[in-house]
Design an enzyme around this catalytic site. Sequence first.
Site, PDB file in Angstrom:
ATOM      1  N   GLY A  14      37.467  44.383  23.987  1.00 34.43           N
ATOM      2  CA  GLY A  14      37.200  43.674  22.862  1.00 34.43           C
ATOM      3  C   GLY A  14      36.213  44.447  21.761  1.00 34.43           C
ATOM      4  CB  SER A  15      36.233  47.868  20.938  1.00 33.64           C
ATOM      5  OG  SER A  15      37.238  48.460  20.802  1.00 33.64           O
ATOM      6  CG  ASN A  16      39.621  46.976  17.211  1.00 31.50           C
ATOM      7  OD1 ASN A  16      39.146  47.464  16.197  1.00 31.50           O
ATOM      8  ND2 ASN A  16      40.646  47.640  17.983  1.00 31.50           N
ATOM      9  CG  HIS A  38      50.325  50.548  16.954  1.00 31.93           C
ATOM     10  ND1 HIS A  38      50.653  50.051  18.234  1.00 31.93           N
ATOM     11  CD2 HIS A  38      50.971  51.740  16.580  1.00 31.93           C
ATOM     12  CE1 HIS A  38      51.396  50.960  18.668  1.00 31.93           C
ATOM     13  NE2 HIS A  38      51.745  52.193  17.830  1.00 31.93           N
ATOM     14  CD  GLU A  46      42.351  51.212  17.179  1.00 31.76           C
ATOM     15  OE1 GLU A  46      42.121  50.137  17.714  1.00 31.76           O
ATOM     16  OE2 GLU A  46      42.835  52.167  17.889  1.00 31.76           O
ATOM     17  CG  MET A  90      46.840  45.041  26.641  1.00 34.69           C
ATOM     18  SD  MET A  90      47.406  46.190  25.432  1.00 34.69           S
ATOM     19  CE  MET A  90      48.533  47.011  26.194  1.00 34.69           C
ATOM     20  NE  ARG A  91      51.757  38.363  28.572  1.00 33.88           N
ATOM     21  CZ  ARG A  91      52.461  38.636  29.602  1.00 33.88           C
ATOM     22  NH1 ARG A  91      52.287  39.876  30.440  1.00 33.88           N
ATOM     23  NH2 ARG A  91      53.623  37.860  29.851  1.00 33.88           N
ATOM     24  CB  ILE A  92      55.721  41.312  23.205  1.00 25.68           C
ATOM     25  CG1 ILE A  92      55.264  42.744  23.598  1.00 25.68           C
ATOM     26  CG2 ILE A  92      56.283  41.099  22.131  1.00 25.68           C
ATOM     27  CD1 ILE A  92      56.421  43.667  23.910  1.00 25.68           C
ATOM     28  CG  ASP A 124      53.641  48.263  17.681  1.00 23.87           C
ATOM     29  OD1 ASP A 124      53.082  47.526  17.484  1.00 23.87           O
ATOM     30  OD2 ASP A 124      53.929  48.991  18.487  1.00 23.87           O
TER      31      ASP A 124
END
Length: 214
Positions: free
Chosen positions: A25-27, A122, A187, A103-105, A158
């Site tokens: 959760g850094s972003n 990204h 980022e 991490m899910r599309i 992406d």
Amino acid sequence: MPIERNLPATDTSLPVLGVLISGRGSNLRALMTAIDEGRLRARIGVVISNRPDAAGLAHASSAGVPAVVIDHKAFGGRADFEDALVARLGEAGVQVVCLAGFMRILSPVFLERFGGPVLNVHPSLLPSFVGVDAQRQAWEHGVKVAGVTVHLVTPELDAGPIVAQAAVPVLDDDTPETLAARILVEEHRIYPAAVALVAAGGWRIEGRRFVRGR
């Protein structure tokens, strides 16, 4: 014909963000810091993780932000999982979804059902090096400039319209890890700025181009 987006934002009703995470959760923390410092005029309505062990959940809870787990493994398939995501985002009144290491599309059905902007950060200068481990891809390819892209999420991986980018030099003594660390700094800088731009409204899409309002 241009697609226009105007999100309501008044002194009494800020745009509501929903942040989807899978890990540290850094972003997410960068977004929360930008809100606290007044650089991002919005509020986070909910943080959702598909992993119960995601460290970012604790960061959200400690800041008083609602944090919930919707574990994709608990559902019979993607459709049911995404139904639960859409329902929880709707309950929180979310207008803009921010993917922050999620991490899910997301499927085209999710994007259509949610209806609002979905943003992703990204770690490459798209359209180069899509998919996972983009920093290592760039390092192995031998590029001299890497970077980060914030883009709108579309059904293609992406490939959505680019909102913001920042370049990072690749040094001769870099490793994939040192390059990734330098990209992460960028980022944290440009993601809140790009989210602020989208949340403020007035922008439009012309072809593939994200065009700011005047």
